[in-house]
Design an enzyme around this catalytic site. Structure first.
Site, mmCIF file in Angstrom:
data_model
loop_
_atom_site.group_PDB
_atom_site.id
_atom_site.type_symbol
_atom_site.label_atom_id
_atom_site.label_comp_id
_atom_site.label_asym_id
_atom_site.label_seq_id
_atom_site.Cartn_x
_atom_site.Cartn_y
_atom_site.Cartn_z
ATOM 1 N N LYS A 17 53.325 5.447 37.269
ATOM 2 C CA LYS A 17 52.232 5.498 38.233
ATOM 3 C C LYS A 17 50.914 5.662 37.474
ATOM 4 O O LYS A 17 50.486 6.781 37.192
ATOM 5 C CB LYS A 17 52.432 6.651 39.213
ATOM 6 N N HIS A 19 47.103 6.102 36.442
ATOM 7 C CA HIS A 19 45.893 6.603 37.099
ATOM 8 C C HIS A 19 44.832 5.508 37.051
ATOM 9 O O HIS A 19 45.046 4.429 36.484
ATOM 10 C CB HIS A 19 45.411 7.910 36.475
ATOM 11 N N HIS A 20 43.672 5.775 37.631
ATOM 12 C CA HIS A 20 42.694 4.708 37.848
ATOM 13 C C HIS A 20 42.186 4.077 36.552
ATOM 14 O O HIS A 20 41.930 2.866 36.513
ATOM 15 C CB HIS A 20 41.518 5.234 38.671
ATOM 16 N N GLN A 22 43.900 3.938 33.579
ATOM 17 C CA GLN A 22 45.007 3.148 33.037
ATOM 18 C C GLN A 22 45.143 1.830 33.790
ATOM 19 O O GLN A 22 45.351 0.771 33.185
ATOM 20 C CB GLN A 22 46.306 3.944 33.136
ATOM 21 N N GLN A 40 44.675 13.669 25.797
ATOM 22 C CA GLN A 40 45.693 13.807 26.836
ATOM 23 C C GLN A 40 45.300 13.075 28.122
ATOM 24 O O GLN A 40 45.604 13.534 29.220
ATOM 25 C CB GLN A 40 45.954 15.283 27.127
ATOM 26 N N GLY A 42 46.086 9.748 28.621
ATOM 27 C CA GLY A 42 47.021 8.665 28.900
ATOM 28 C C GLY A 42 46.736 7.362 28.190
ATOM 29 O O GLY A 42 47.360 6.345 28.500
ATOM 30 N N GLU A 150 43.718 5.610 17.542
ATOM 31 C CA GLU A 150 42.718 6.393 16.792
ATOM 32 C C GLU A 150 41.883 5.460 15.915
ATOM 33 O O GLU A 150 41.676 5.691 14.719
ATOM 34 C CB GLU A 150 43.386 7.488 15.955
ATOM 35 N N ASP A 294 39.002 34.543 -1.122
ATOM 36 C CA ASP A 294 39.206 33.185 -1.632
ATOM 37 C C ASP A 294 39.105 33.259 -3.152
ATOM 38 O O ASP A 294 38.031 33.509 -3.704
ATOM 39 C CB ASP A 294 38.148 32.229 -1.072
#
Length: 485
Positions: A17, A19-20, A22, A40, A42, A150, A294
């Site tokens: 399903k 979303h708009h 995608q 996150q 999609g 990416e 360090d």
């Protein structure tokens, strides 16, 4: 080659399903689709659907997923595998062959159900996972489609010299997805397909400079999941502003590459120089202290930063070079004792067992926090940057400290990965010492840094494949013709 589009029926076959955003990506027929979306949201799932659709809708199609590293390419590749295996159960005239170690997936097409007498193979579609860190390995292929994941972390030369030529013979399409990383070639490609008008977070978005072969899509994470907007806004309290705007807001942020954008919020304290120490305040019995250590190697400096956990201020900083391991530990022990036997957070990575053995021998109360990877380093630095933006970092008003913070920058490696380091031949010992110390600080708003576990470099099959699906099928009749007996 005309790009086919998926139907709702095909989505149903996958239980997907969209979303708009995608759905807009799937419905586009542009040869170059550029999707700039927050984390996150999609975009990887939509990309996997695009690949699956081509493998089934166009028997004999050839495509790749290309990412900055093989580990990243394996994510979308794994999702494609899961979806292909699911669809193969629906279309009996197909057979799946997987070579997981090579990130190679074959979908064999037959003229009738595979198990039917006389079944003949008529075509084979192929999908492969590739890494952009070895551009020469991307040359020479003839492809129908390419997915770049990416993309903002991949050098433009890899696209122009190695990837794009593979699409020329078959007039193939490319889906270019990424979160933004400044105003680089991904930004320029995005503008070539952006038709949404002026929008915050997209410089020059109101200027019409589109190309007919391009179409671009943009959404912040909360635009995709509005019901989770409050959750995303809470994250803004714990993430440096630049990182939040890029990673979740999907903003193209123009900056000078400085990691610490909140330097103007830094609290500067008067100090007294005592040998190698910058002393803001002496020990107070009613306060608790920790020390970020360090250790210097070769030409590097050793830096020990004493943090007052009650006030959040660096009350003493010691910096030295050319000292032996024993001398460094002796200095650290003396500093710890001067501040009530303050406990030490030490980067023990890369200095061998000598330091650890010396620390144990001297009876110093220490916690090892080995900065053994860029992930650990980035988490520590991001925490320091966040506290700085909140006005919760206080240091001696010393030029060396300020210069080192100012010259700590983002850089892009030849393979496209983003790293943090000192400018030129500068040092970052003060930065790391401060980051180690402030990793122990509970901010005024109750925020406490926690080091996240590193993700395994390789994923098992069950872990790398997700059952979520996103696919596109233009015409179910085409699929029926391709897979029916």
């Amino acid at each position: 080659m005309k790009r086919l589009r998926p139907s709702d029926k095909f989505f149903e076959l996958l239980g997907y399903k969209p979303h708009h955003v995608q759905l807009a990506i799937h419905r586009s027929t542009a040869k170059r689709r550029v999707a700039c979306l927050g984390r996150q949201s999609g975009k990887s799932e939509a990309a996997s659907v695009e690949a699956v659709f081509e493998l089934f809708a166009r028997p004999g199609s050839q495509g790749w997923i290309i990412a900055p590293t093989y580990d990243q390419a394996e994510i979308i590749f794994g999702r494609v595998v899961e979806k292909v295996e699911r669809l193969a159960e629906v279309f009996p005239a197909t057979e799946v062959q997987l070579q997981r170690r090579r990130l190679r997936l074959l979908v064999h097409h037959y003229d009738r159900p595979v198990n039917a007498p006389g079944a003949k193979r008529v075509a084979t579609s192929e999908f492969r996972g590739k890494s952009a860190d070895r551009p020469d390995n991307l040359r020479g292929a003839t492809l129908d489609f390419v997915i770049l994941d990416e993309a903002a972390m991949i050098p433009f030369s890899v696209w122009s010299e190695a990837i794009e030529p593979t699409l020329s013979v078959r007039d193939g399409w490319a889906l270019i997805i990424s979160t933004p990383k400044g105003l680089n070639w991904f930004y320029e490609f995005f503008l070539m397909g952006w038709r949404g008008g002026l929008k915050e977070g997209i410089p020059n978005s109101g200027v019409n400079q589109t190309h007919p072969d391009f179409e671009s899509f943009h959404a912040a994470s909360w635009d995709v999941w509005p019901e989770r907007r409050e959750w995303y806004m809470e994250r803004r309290l714990y993430i440096p502003d630049l990182e939040f705007r890029q990673e979740y807001g999907a903003e193209f942020v123009s900056h000078s590459n400085s990691v610490f954008s909140g330097l103007d919020m830094l609290i500067l304290l008067p100090y007294e120089r005592r040998g190698t120490r910058l002393v803001v305040e002496d020990y107070r019995p009613d306060h608790i202290y920790c020390i970020g250590a360090d250790f210097g190697k070769n030409q590097d400096y050793s830096v020990f930063s004493v943090l007052d956990l009650d006030t959040g201020a660096i009350v003493c900083l010691e910096r030295m070079n050319g000292a032996t391991w024993s001398d460094q530990v002796a200095r650290l022990k003396a500093l710890s004792e001067d501040y009530g036997h303050a406990y030490v957070v030490a980067d023990t990575w890369g200095v061998g067992d000598a330091i650890a053995e010396e620390l144990d021998a001297q009876g110093i109360n220490y916690t090892p926090l080995p900065v053994k990877s860029s992930s650990v380093k980035e988490q520590l630095i991001s925490n320091l940057a966040l506290l700085m933006e909140k006005g919760q970092v206080a240091v001696p008003n010393d030029k060396t400290i300020l210069d080192e913070l100012r010259n700590f920058r983002y850089y892009r490696t030849a393979s496209g990965n983003q790293v943090m380091r000192a400018y030129g031949r500068g040092h970052d010992d003060i930065v790391m010492s401060l980051a180690l110390a402030y990793s122990q600080y509970e901010g005024k708003d109750g925020y406490k840094f926690e080091l996240a576990e590193e993700r395994p470099s390789k994923l098992k099959h069950e872990e790398s494949v997700m059952s979520l699906v996103e696919d596109d099928f233009t015409d179910l009749e085409l699929a029926n013709r391709a897979f029916s007996a």
